[in-house]
Enzyme design. Sequence first.
Site: not given
Ligand SMILES: NC(=O)c1ccc[n+]([C@@H]2O[C@H](COP(=O)([O-])OP(=O)(O)OC[C@H]3O[C@@H](n4cnc5c(N)ncnc54)[C@H](O)[C@@H]3O)[C@@H](O)[C@H]2O)c1
Ligand SMILES: [Zn+2]
Length: 368
Positions: A227, A185, A121, A246, A267, A249, A237, A143
Site C-alpha cells: 500500500k 484486502e 484549516r 480498487n 465491505h 471494488h 490517483e 484518503k
Molecule cells: N481511507 C481509505 O483508504 C479506506 C480504505 C478502505 C476502507 N475505508 C473505510 O473503512 C471503513 C471500514 O473500516 P473497518 O472495516 O475497519 O470498520 P469499523 O471501523 O467499523 O470496525 C469494524 C468493527 O470492529 C470494531 N473494532 C475495531 N477494532 C476492534 C478490535 N481491535 N477489537 C474489537 N472490535 C474492534 C469496531 O468497533 C466496529 O464495530 C469504511 O467506512 C470504509 O469506507 C477507507
Molecule cells: Zn476496500
Amino acid sequence: MEKLTVELGARSYPILIGDGLIREIGAHVAPLLKRPRTMIVTDSHVADHYLAALGTALAMENISFSSFVLDAGEATKSWAGLARLTEWLIGEGIERRDHVIALGGGVIGDLVGFACSIVKRGCHFIQVPTTLLAQVDSSVGGKTAINVPAGKNLIGAFHQPAMVVIDPTTLETLPRRELGAGYAEVVKYGLIDDADFFAWCETNGAALLAGDSTARAHAIGHSVAAKARIVAADERETQDIRALLNLGHSFGHALEAETGYSDRLLHGEAVAAGMVLAHQFSAANGLCPAADAARVRDHLASVGLPHSLTSAGINTGGAELAAHMAHDKKVRGGKLPLILSRGIGQSFVTDEYGLDAVAAFLDGQRGA
Ligand SMILES: NC(=O)c1ccc[n+]([C@@H]2O[C@H](COP(=O)([O-])OP(=O)(O)OC[C@H]3O[C@@H](n4cnc5c(N)ncnc54)[C@H](O)[C@@H]3O)[C@@H](O)[C@H]2O)c1
Ligand SMILES: [Zn+2]
C-alpha cells in the site's frame, strides 16, 4: 518492531508495526508533539479494549490527553459525527500544530482524518488502526471521508497522517467476521501484482485467520508495504496505479449498494465476491485464464468469504446491479474504469467495457 516509510517528500511518514506497540506508543509519539498534549478519538467497542492501555502509555511519557468515544459503526462517518467531533476538538482547545490520535477501524480513521483536514484549516493526526482492514489498507494513504445520503465517501479530502502505529495483537479481540473481511484486502495485494504473495495466502490464509501470529505479522507487513509503495507512486490517483487498489471494488460496490451498506454484507466481504467477479468477467472476455479465476474463487471460498452472487446473498438482475455501478464516484465521462485481470497478479485498468456488457455478465452469474 518493523518500520516502513510512505515516501511523499515533505509529507513522508513512518509506519511502525509491532506486537504490543500500543503499550509503548508514548515514546514513539512524543518526538512529534510540539506540546505534551493530545486528543484521542475512538469508538465504543475499541474504547473498552484499548483506550486505557493507550492512555497509560501516553501518561508514561508525561503526555496529557483527553478522549472522545463515538458510537461504533458506519453511521458515525456522517455529517452528524463530523459535527460532533469537530466541535469537541475545538472545545478542547485544539491548535493547528496538535496531533489527534485516531484509535479504531476505518470508520474512526476516515472520520478523524477528515475532521483534522478541516479543523483550524488543518491539524495533524496519528493513525492507530485496530482492524485488519485498517491495518493493511485504510490507515495508510490519506484518503479521508464521510458518507452522505447520496453515497459513501462522497465528501472528503486527501490528508496524510503524521504516523501510523500498528499493533497486530489488537486483532485478537476483533470479531472473526471482521477479520475475514479485512483478509479480503490482504488477498487483493497478491491479485494486483504479486502472484507469489497470492500463493502465500493460499498456503497461510487459514492459519492467519485462526490467529497465528507469525502469519499475521507477515501478511500485515507485506500488505502495508504494498500500500505504501502504491500511494507513494500515485498519491492522488491521477495515474492508473492507485486505481488498482480498487480491484474487486466496482463489482463489490454494486453488491454493497444492493444490500444497503448493511451488515448483511461487510465491505471486505463485498470486495471478496467482487474480486471473483472481476476475474470471472476477465475470463469471460478472454483476458484471463479460467483456471486463474477459479483459483481466486476457491481460495476465498476456502476461508469462508463470499465468492459468488449467491454466497454474497444477492439474487438481483444484472441491469439493477450495473445501475449501482453507474453511480460510482470513479465514473469519468460516463464510463466506469474497471480493474480487470490477465491472470493472478496481473491486474490492469480499462474503460473498454460498457455497463451493458457488465449487466449481461452479471445476469449470467445470477444463481451461481
Ligand atoms: N481511507 C481509505 O483508504 C479506506 C480504505 C478502505 C476502507 N475505508 C473505510 O473503512 C471503513 C471500514 O473500516 P473497518 O472495516 O475497519 O470498520 P469499523 O471501523 O467499523 O470496525 C469494524 C468493527 O470492529 C470494531 N473494532 C475495531 N477494532 C476492534 C478490535 N481491535 N477489537 C474489537 N472490535 C474492534 C469496531 O468497533 C466496529 O464495530 C469504511 O467506512 C470504509 O469506507 C477507507
Ligand atoms: Zn476496500
